[in-house]
Write a protein that holds these residues in place. Structure first.
Motif, short mmCIF file in Angstrom:
data_model
loop_
_atom_site.label_atom_id
_atom_site.label_comp_id
_atom_site.label_asym_id
_atom_site.label_seq_id
_atom_site.Cartn_x
_atom_site.Cartn_y
_atom_site.Cartn_z
N UNK A 273 0.86 -1.18 0.00
CA UNK A 273 0.00 0.00 0.00
C UNK A 273 0.89 1.23 0.00
N UNK A 274 0.74 2.07 -0.98
CA UNK A 274 1.56 3.27 -1.08
C UNK A 274 0.94 4.39 -0.24
N UNK A 275 1.57 4.76 0.88
CA UNK A 275 1.02 5.81 1.72
C UNK A 275 1.48 7.22 1.32
N UNK A 276 2.29 7.35 0.28
CA UNK A 276 2.85 8.64 -0.08
C UNK A 276 1.88 9.45 -0.94
N UNK A 277 1.85 10.75 -0.70
CA UNK A 277 1.04 11.63 -1.54
C UNK A 277 1.87 12.01 -2.76
N UNK A 278 1.24 12.63 -3.73
CA UNK A 278 1.93 13.01 -4.96
C UNK A 278 3.14 13.88 -4.65
N UNK A 279 4.21 13.61 -5.35
CA UNK A 279 5.42 14.40 -5.17
C UNK A 279 6.65 13.62 -5.61
N UNK A 280 7.80 14.22 -5.42
CA UNK A 280 9.09 13.61 -5.76
C UNK A 280 9.78 13.15 -4.50
N UNK A 281 10.40 11.98 -4.58
CA UNK A 281 11.04 11.37 -3.42
C UNK A 281 12.38 10.78 -3.81
N UNK A 282 13.19 10.46 -2.79
CA UNK A 282 14.47 9.78 -2.96
C UNK A 282 14.41 8.50 -2.13
N UNK A 283 14.95 7.43 -2.68
CA UNK A 283 14.95 6.14 -1.99
C UNK A 283 16.36 5.74 -1.61
N UNK A 284 16.54 5.39 -0.34
CA UNK A 284 17.78 4.81 0.17
C UNK A 284 17.40 3.49 0.83
N UNK B 41 -4.78 17.49 -3.59
CA UNK B 41 -4.17 18.79 -3.88
C UNK B 41 -3.72 19.49 -2.59
N UNK B 42 -4.54 19.43 -1.55
CA UNK B 42 -4.18 20.07 -0.28
C UNK B 42 -2.96 19.39 0.35
N UNK B 43 -2.93 18.05 0.33
CA UNK B 43 -1.79 17.34 0.90
C UNK B 43 -0.51 17.68 0.15
N UNK B 44 -0.58 17.75 -1.16
CA UNK B 44 0.58 18.11 -1.95
C UNK B 44 1.02 19.54 -1.66
#
Length: 85
Positions: free
Chosen positions: A28-39, A74-77
């Protein structure tokens, strides 16, 4: 602005010697729209010593999450929220 979060799976596993491949499924992807980095890291549980590091000594993997344009999304982003409950 940035946010740091993480998760741990302390389930004991055995790895065979030599080259191989590990996969991770996020159900389940809990992330909202946006750019992320993975380590990522693989750690020996008894000593907590890293066996493999990804994105710590080299560049992390960039990825983007997209969502449908709803009022809540939109608000979360806009407020740079990292996830939804």
């Amino acid at each position: 602005m940035g946010c740091v979060t993480g998760g741990f799976d302390m389930t004991e596993r055995s790895l065979s010697p030599g080259a191989g491949e590990l996969r991770c499924r996020i159900p389940r992807n809990p992330l909202v729209a946006g750019s992320y980095w993975l380590k990522a890291a693989i750690v020996e549980p008894a000593s907590l010593q890293p066996l493999a590091l990804f994105g710590w000594l080299d560049s992390p993997q960039a990825f983007s999450v997209r969502s449908r344009p709803t009022e809540l999304n939109n608000a979360q982003t806009a407020y740079e929220s990292i996830g939804n409950a």
